[in-house]
Enzyme design. Structure first.
Site, short mmCIF file in Angstrom:
data_model
loop_
_atom_site.label_atom_id
_atom_site.label_comp_id
_atom_site.label_asym_id
_atom_site.label_seq_id
_atom_site.Cartn_x
_atom_site.Cartn_y
_atom_site.Cartn_z
N HIS A 99 2.15 4.44 -3.16
CA HIS A 99 2.07 5.81 -2.61
C HIS A 99 3.46 6.50 -3.20
CE1 HIS A 99 -1.74 6.60 -0.52
NE2 HIS A 99 -1.39 5.77 0.27
N ASP B 34 -5.01 7.57 -1.65
CA ASP B 34 -5.79 6.90 -0.72
C ASP B 34 -7.30 6.81 -1.34
OD1 ASP B 34 -4.20 5.56 1.37
OD2 ASP B 34 -4.05 7.54 2.32
N HIS C 124 0.78 -1.23 -0.07
CA HIS C 124 -0.09 0.03 0.01
C HIS C 124 0.78 1.40 -0.03
CE1 HIS C 124 -3.72 2.58 1.57
NE2 HIS C 124 -2.50 3.27 1.95
N GLU C 125 1.81 1.28 0.74
CA GLU C 125 2.79 2.57 0.90
C GLU C 125 3.78 2.78 -0.24
OE1 GLU C 125 1.91 4.56 3.14
OE2 GLU C 125 0.61 3.54 4.50
#
Ligand SMILES: [Ca+2]
Ligand SMILES: [Ca+2]
Length: 946
Positions: free
Chosen positions: A167, A174, A163-164
């Protein structure tokens, strides 16, 4: 019609592609080879005590994540090689290698304690646009060590890291939104309130929980009387078992989630940052548009072809060699004197205690003027400045200088790994290329300072290849360029408590008998090792100085030290810790002609316990081709918390022509993507020609206005799950009260250099208007009686500067039609609407015509601005106005309630009561509207509030 849609889509993607061509190279040295990411740097903060479980868990996390990433990206990407930086104070081990050009400051992932026990939410510091890389991922040691947090974020590797990473690497955002958690949706004519999520197929219940001590009640959410959305504190609690495979950017912890939302599963109606930033495109579409994606092809294998490999690198003592140009041209423009003044500041005030420093000068040949010495006392510093050059003559041989610098480093270390060279030159040298390879392979970090307009254009290559800093100083005396460059070269070790912090750097030309007056605020986070330095450029005796501390104690010229070696600098070192408060100074030019006088103030953190307020300034890219605009960023923080409400002024100084001053804003409009995140931003478009530019920012915080805030782009803190029909709520997220945060911060002053950048292709002669107004990103709508009230921040003539000429507002029942075929949508009459200057709040009210408004009606709005050269901005965010009557049966007392206890985690630090989370959809007062119609706003998110 179809054709037009395609054209619209093409246009949107064209602008996305343009973004991807922009290299954001600062920091990260990650390479992608055949789908494998290599040279990922994960750095452990030097404050952390030795704990090998951190290393073990990092390894487990990334290995696991590699397989998950491989599958989530359809067999395309995996983690091949990772470097872990280990603090210097951890006991040495034979398996540890030396750090080379890697450093804590440039790491892709950092492991560090949160400030103010803020909690363990992993997050990515991300403030560029859609598709732009983030700065770093921050994990706390607790997150890496405490397995009970699994229930909240999901497993570290398979879930959170990917997830990170999305980014950080691909600039996606998000898909949840704590500030706009609900929106209205209409399906088959039936309106309902939905949780902001991706995909919309994720099932769950809307639950509110209230607790007394450890006893908690849950019930289904009621509608809020005013917003007509769910009440404050209402959470969407997902079913633990379900079929939806997406999305990783929403709730990565759900067991079924193994994919990013793609074109088919994407929820463009969700009120989240991904939609707002990426034009309502899915995360997978953005990833597919990345250069990572176009540079790779799928791997024909069921699992990653390599297991992740790790190397452990340990930090060692800082070793720096100054390599200073003393060629003939350095005699002009007083350069050699300015060099002396600036290098003196570096040696006496900036370089950290315990570091090793040597000095080399070069012209046609190079000489060692001081061998490597360790800074163990003030005497060593005073001794070193004796070896700074005072005269100039001869040619320029940069490679000879650098090689001699390497020789000095090798007086202490067997190799050059992790050492630093500060290379200053004002000259061209066609022979530079002969040592490029040698420099690249050296393991040393080269910081470059280009002085004057003729410094070798290849100079920056040295910095780029080795991860060094880049500075540029003009010969303009009142810009303090050289002093600021040297002040900016502090250690990249992350050991902030040792670092020098610049509080002030200002200069002006002062006429005979006239005064230069000012105030410098010393705040409670700094004060150790504080220096006030006054420089002047003509007289050989000091001007008349009066400095008064906050308690009224006065220092005069006679209290300042003027060294025999340098008759144009007076320096005052404040004993102990400098008084907190405003220091006032008055300096009179007592020379017979006018001269430039400057005031420079540096200090160090007051204590190990409280992190200082720090500033990092930079441009969005190092090299720019006109007519692309640039963005200036200043990140103001204390520890890891953003500092809000500061006044941030940027000065951009071109190679020729006068400097441009700009105020950077943290208001979430124009170049600033998120309001109140401590990142202050502004477009820069006033290019004054080709060549180097340098960036400097001044920051002032005043007691009444300045406060700390909270970070964005965090992994979702999962409220709980429904498992086999049973609701299991997690303990609420630990929160810090506003009182606690605000009490910690008073007034402060900071100055930071943002290094240099290069601009190309600026046409000579007059520049015609090439910049349209910037995209409006904060359009909001309110329903007032039977009218629609729109508000937004005015863009300018040139992006966020100046004044636009007119607006076009369109409405449609389809969100995507507004995005794709804006011109074809129904127009709103804007003939009475005249744009205000950029940054001003605009307000416009109108009655929509030919629209039947009934329960379940949703209208979308979007806006564009046009300047006087007929250049049109991109389509704004799309805002939703929905008419929704909540169903009558949803009364709370008819619902079953149940008593449960918190399932996770029983931390003593958790507050007794649940935080009051306020939904900030800024919905208008409903007034006397009889049907209690709901006006629901799609993108009126206040991204920073709770
Ligand atoms: Ca911001
Ligand atoms: Ca314009």
């Amino acid at each position: 019609m179809t054709k037009i849609v395609e054209k619209g889509t093409m246009r949107v993607f064209k602008s996305l592609v343009l973004l991807f061509l922009v290299p954001v190279v600062r920091g990260s040295m990650v390479q992608l080879k055949n789908g494998g990411y290599e040279d990922i740097v994960i750095a452990i903060n030097p404050e952390l005590p030795e704990d090998h479980n951190i290393i073990r868990n990092i390894k487990d996390m990334v290995k696991e994540a590699s397989t998950y990433l491989f599958n989530a990206t359809k067999q395309r990407f995996f983690f091949k090689a990772v470097k872990i930086i280990i603090p210097q104070h951890w006991l040495p081990k034979s398996e540890y290698l030396s750090v080379k050009t890697e450093s804590y400051d440039k790491a892709d992932v950092i492991v560090a304690n949160p400030y103010l026990k803020y909690g363990d939410d992993p997050y990515t510091l991300q403030y560029g646009g859609c598709g732009e890389k983030g700065r770093y991922i921050h994990f706390t040691p607790d997150f890496l060590l405490n397995d009970t947090l699994y229930n909240i974020y999901g497993s570290r590797g398979t879930k959170v890291f990917v997830h990170e990473w999305a980014h950080l690497r691909w600039g996606v955002f998000d898909e949840y939104n704590n500030d706009a958690p609900f929106y209205v949706s209409v399906n088959s004519g039936k309106a309902s309130v939905e949780a902001t999520r991706c995909s919309a197929d994720i099932t769950g219940k809307y639950i509110v929980q209230s607790c007394t001590g450890n006893n908690c009640m849950t019930r289904e959410c009621d509608y809020d009387q005013q917003t007509k959305l769910y009440e404050a504190g209402c959470k969407f609690v997902p079913e633990k078992t379900q079929n939806a495979p997406a999305s990783i950017m929403y709730m990565q912890s759900l067991p079924s989630v193994v994919e990013f939302c793609d074109q088919s599963t994407h929820n463009e109606k969700a009120t989240n940052l991904q939609n707002k930033m990426c034009n309502y495109h899915s995360t997978w579409e953005v990833i597919m548009n990345s250069t990572d994606f176009s540079n790779t092809s799928p791997i024909n294998s069921a699992s990653p072809p390599f297991e992740t490999s790790f190397s452990l690198l340990q930090t060692k003592d800082r070793a720096v060699c100054l390599v200073l140009d003393v060629s003939g041209s350095m005699a002009g423009y007083n350069r050699i004197k300015h060099l002396y003044q600036a290098a003196e500041i570096f040696l006496l005030q900036i370089i950290e205690m315990g570091s090793w420093v040597g000095i080399v000068t070069f012209e046609s040949t190079a000489q060692i003027t001081s061998n490597l010495r360790q800074i163990v006392s003030e005497n060593v510093r005073q001794d070193l400045i004796k070896y700074l050059p005072k005269s100039a003559g001869g040619g320029t041989n940069i490679c000879a200088g650098v090689r001699k610098g390497f020789e000095v480093i090798k007086q202490k270390y067997s190799n050059l790994d992790g050492s630093e060279i500060v290379l200053l030159t004002d000259g061209e040298d066609s022979g530079m290329s002969i040592c490029l390879k040698e420099v690249e392979d050296s393991g040393s970090i080269i910081h470059t300072i280009a002085l004057g307009p003729s410094a070798a254009p290849e100079l920056e290559q040295f910095s780029d290849m080795t991860g060094g800093l880049k500075f540029y100083a003009t010969d303009t005396v009142d810009s303090n360029g050289l002093q600021d460059a040297f002040s900016g070269i502090s250690s990249g070790s992350g050991n902030i408590s040792e670092q020098s912090i610049q509080l002030e750097s200002t200069a002006q030309s002062v006429a005979v008998k006239q005064w230069m007056n000012g105030t410098v605020t010393v705040d409670s986070t700094v004060g150790k090792d504080t220096f006030f330095v006054v420089t002047w450029d003509r007289s050989t005796s000091p001007p008349d100085i009066l400095l008064r501390d906050p308690k009224g104690k006065e220092y005069r010229t006679s209290n300042f030290t003027v060294s025999d070696l340098n008759l144009r600098t007076a320096r005052l070192n404040i004993a102990g810790t400098a008084e907190v408060g405003d220091w006032l100074y008055w300096i009179q030019n007592n020379h017979t002609v006018s001269q430039v006088i400057s005031m420079i103030v540096t200090s160090r953190p007051a204590s190990l316990a409280v992190p200082p307020v720090t500033v990092k300034a930079h441009m969005n890219k190092d090299t720019n081709n006109f007519p692309n605009p640039m963005v200036i960023y200043a990140e103001v923080s204390q520890g890891f918390l953003p500092v809000l409400g500061a006044t941030v002024m940027a000065t951009v100084e071109p190679q020729t022509g006068s400097a441009v001053e700009l105020r950077l804003l943290d208001d979430g409009s124009g170049a600033d993507i998120t309001k109140n995140d401590g990142i202050y931003s502004k477009y820069f478009t006033t290019f004054k020609g080709n060549g180097r530019y340098n960036l400097k920012v001044h920051i002032q915080g005043r007691n009444q206005t300045v406060r700390l805030g909270r970070r964005q782009s965090r992994a979702l803190y999962v409220p709980g799950y429904i498992e086999n029909g049973e609701i299991k709520i997690n303990a609420p997220r630990p929160e810090v009260s506003d009182d606690e945060i605000q009490a910690k911060l008073g007034s402060f002053n900071r100055v930071a250099t943002g290094g240099s950048f290069v601009v190309k292709n600026v046409p000579s002669g007059g520049i015609i208007d090439v910049f349209p107004p910037c995209k409006i990103t904060d359009l909001e709508a309110q329903f007032e009686e039977d009218k629609i009230h729109l508000s937004w921040t005015a863009p300018g003539n040139d992006l966020d500067e100046g004044q636009a000429d007119r607006y076009i507002i369109k409405m449609s029942e389809s969100l995507l039609d507004l995005r794709n075929t804006f011109e074809d949508a129904t127009s709103v009459n804007t003939s009475s609407l005249i744009p205000k200057p950029a940054g001003t709040k605009e307000s416009f009210q109108f009655k929509p015509e030919n629209v039947t408004i009934e329960n379940g009606t949703i209208i979308y709005f979007a806006i564009r601005a046009i300047d006087n050269a007929s250049l049109t901005s991109e389509v704004s965010n799309v805002v939703q106005a929905a008419l929704f009557v909540p169903p009558k049966e949803s009364l709370p007392d008819t619902l079953p309630t149940e008593v449960i206890t918190k399932s996770v985690p029983t931390q003593e630090s958790l507050p007794d009561t649940i935080p009051t989370e306020v939904i900030t959809n800024s919905v208008p007062k409903q007034g006397s509207f009889l049907l209690r119609f709901l006006l629901m706003l799609s993108m009126t998110v206040s991204m920073f509030q709770y």
